[in-house]
Design an enzyme around this catalytic site. Structure first.
Site, PDB file in Angstrom:
ATOM      1  CG  ASP A 190       0.167  -4.094   2.919  1.00 10.49           C
ATOM      2  OD1 ASP A 190       0.269  -3.514   1.819  1.00 10.49           O
ATOM      3  OD2 ASP A 190       0.134  -3.501   4.015  1.00 10.49           O
ATOM      4  N   GLY A 240       3.251   6.848   7.829  1.00 14.36           N
ATOM      5  CA  GLY A 240       4.615   7.032   7.367  1.00 14.36           C
ATOM      6  C   GLY A 240       5.538   5.933   7.867  1.00 14.36           C
ATOM      7  CG  ASN A 241       6.294   4.677  11.942  1.00 14.78           C
ATOM      8  OD1 ASN A 241       5.720   5.500  12.628  1.00 14.78           O
ATOM      9  ND2 ASN A 241       7.595   4.472  12.024  1.00 14.78           N
ATOM     10  CB  SER A 242       3.127   1.899   6.174  1.00 15.24           C
ATOM     11  OG  SER A 242       1.958   2.052   6.931  1.00 15.24           O
ATOM     12  N   GLY A 257      -8.895  -8.254 -21.352  1.00 16.18           N
ATOM     13  CA  GLY A 257     -10.179  -8.514 -22.002  1.00 16.18           C
ATOM     14  C   GLY A 257     -11.202  -9.200 -21.126  1.00 16.18           C
ATOM     15  CG  HIS A 270      -0.384   0.279   2.520  1.00 19.59           C
ATOM     16  ND1 HIS A 270      -0.069  -0.719   3.414  1.00 19.59           N
ATOM     17  CD2 HIS A 270      -0.039   1.433   3.140  1.00 19.59           C
ATOM     18  CE1 HIS A 270       0.421  -0.189   4.518  1.00 19.59           C
ATOM     19  NE2 HIS A 270       0.453   1.115   4.371  1.00 19.59           N
TER      20      HIS A 270
END
Length: 421
Positions: free
Chosen positions: A184, A262-264, A325, A154
């Site tokens: 993630d 911001g720590n992610s 498609g 993310h």
């Protein structure tokens, strides 16, 4: 009534042997000295005695300890008109946490994601707007051409431009090497020829620990780019292990070390300075305090290794991008659990003449991977297709329902076409 104090009462003090406490002899008249004279004499005597004692103390002190009155006085810490603080020149306090932070911070980076999003304007129309988000990453390896950094999916999803900032505040652009949306996780790559030699000397590759050996209550240290202000350090403990959340496909480490926006993608460390988790989620409500979550590094290890070995791709111009498609519907974890389906993209329609139709894809199947990268939504699928040109081949992992209601996995190779719509 009892009283804790005893007061003097002259009527209770008897002077003699007759009843009532008084003698029958006539009282002798005595000459009295005025009180002020007594006080003056007492003060003079006290002064003489004190002076003698002080002088004797000086002599003894000089003889025995080498101290006493020698004409020198101690310098005052402050004087009238020139106030000074009594401070020490040694203000450094060493601790295990300080040592760990100094050792590990060179392996943690800040990541800035510049993306373009569609927003509704004042008149009800839709327009594109540039958006900036920040996160963190951990340097986990290096190959012949690239520096490899792990972070959260993310943090990098939807990016037009990714910028990595190192411990020496040097910044370079990075490319997405591979992502796993369900877990993630993402690995991004920085070309070595874009990194200064001084920066290479300043940075380090992180040491990964064993998250399976964690115990509740042991120390935890989080390092990351909190609020985009740059690297910071917070501490706490391991609050729980094997936590499950609806928003994540797997188990997580819970900690009360402060994890802020911001720590992610940053590092969760043990007391040895080893990475035991990748900070990912924080519960942020008015009724919750100190509940952050990290992806266990032992669970993520094989995924990270796979992403590190993928071919680094750059996004293709919109007019040149490949077209699968299909039309699809997200199968999230809640729907998957409710209907006993795998998470991914449910194919609701296959477009005639498309690469998907030619490859034999059918309505009702669920796409779970594209070239080994997990797919858990249409947004993820579209994100991955941005790295492929029309005419290129991709391998899809498909889950197809059989007669018993169970899903059977298979791989299908699809040649991407051109979007004519």
């Amino acid at each position: 009534m009892d009283n804790q104090y005893n007061y003097y009462n002259p009527e209770q003090e008897h002077a003699g042997g007759t009843p009532g406490g008084y003698d029958n002899k006539p009282e002798r008249v005595k000459k009295t000295t005025p009180k002020w004279v007594k006080l003056l004499c007492s003060a003079l005597v006290f002064g003489l005695v004190a002076s003698a004692v002080f002088q004797t103390g000086n002599v003894v002190g000089n003889k025995i300890f080498g101290t006493g009155s020698s004409g020198k006085t101690a310098k005052q810490a402050s004087t009238v008109g020139s106030t000074k603080l009594n401070t020490t020149t040694n203000s450094t306090v060493n601790s295990d946490i300080a040592d760990i932070a100094e050792k590990v911070m060179p392996s943690v980076v800040s990541i800035t994601n510049m993306s373009v999003q569609q927003v509704q304007n004042f008149f009800g129309g839709v327009q594109q707007q540039e958006s900036k988000s920040v996160g963190s990453g951990i340097i986990v390896g290096q190959n012949d051409d690239e520096l490899l950094i792990v972070t959260n999916n993310h943090v990098v999803e939807g990016s037009n431009t990714l910028t990595v900032s190192f411990i020496d505040e040097e910044s370079v652009e990075a490319n997405v090497k591979g992502t796993d949306a369900a877990k993630d996780l993402a690995v991004i790559a920085v070309p070595l020829d874009s990194v200064k030699s001084s920066t290479m000397d300043a940075i380090a590759v992180a040491t990964l620990g064993d998250s399976t050996k964690l115990k509740v209550g042991e120390p935890a240290i989080a390092i990351g780019n909190a609020l985009g202000y740059g690297q910071s350090v917070t501490t706490g403990i391991i609050s729980a292990t094997n936590r499950e959340l609806d928003t994540y496909d797997g188990e997580l480490i819970q900690t009360d070390a402060a994890i802020n926006p911001g720590n992610s993608g940053g590092a969760l460390l043990n007391a040895n300075g080893e990475v035991i988790g990748i900070n990912s989620i924080k519960v942020a409500t008015d009724t919750v305090e100190g509940m952050g979550y990290a992806i266990p590094i032992s669970d993520a290890g094989s995924i990270i290794q796979n992403l590190m070995n993928k071919e680094t791709r750059t996004k293709v111009a919109e007019g040149e991008q490949g077209y699968l498609g299909i039309q699809g519907v997200d199968v999230n974890s809640e729907i998957a659990q409710m209907y006993n389906m795998p998470t991914g993209v449910y194919i609701s329609e296959v477009i005639d003449g498309s690469g998907a139709k030619k490859a034999g894809l059918s309505k009702g199947s669920i796409i779970t991977e594209l070239d080994g990268t997990s797919v858990n939504s249409m947004d993820t699928l579209k994100e991955q297709l941005q790295y492929y040109k029309a005419g290129e081949k991709v391998t899809l992992t498909i889950q197809t329902p059989d007669k018993g209601g169970e899903y059977k996995e298979s791989s299908v190779e699809v040649t991407l076409g051109t979007n004519t719509q």
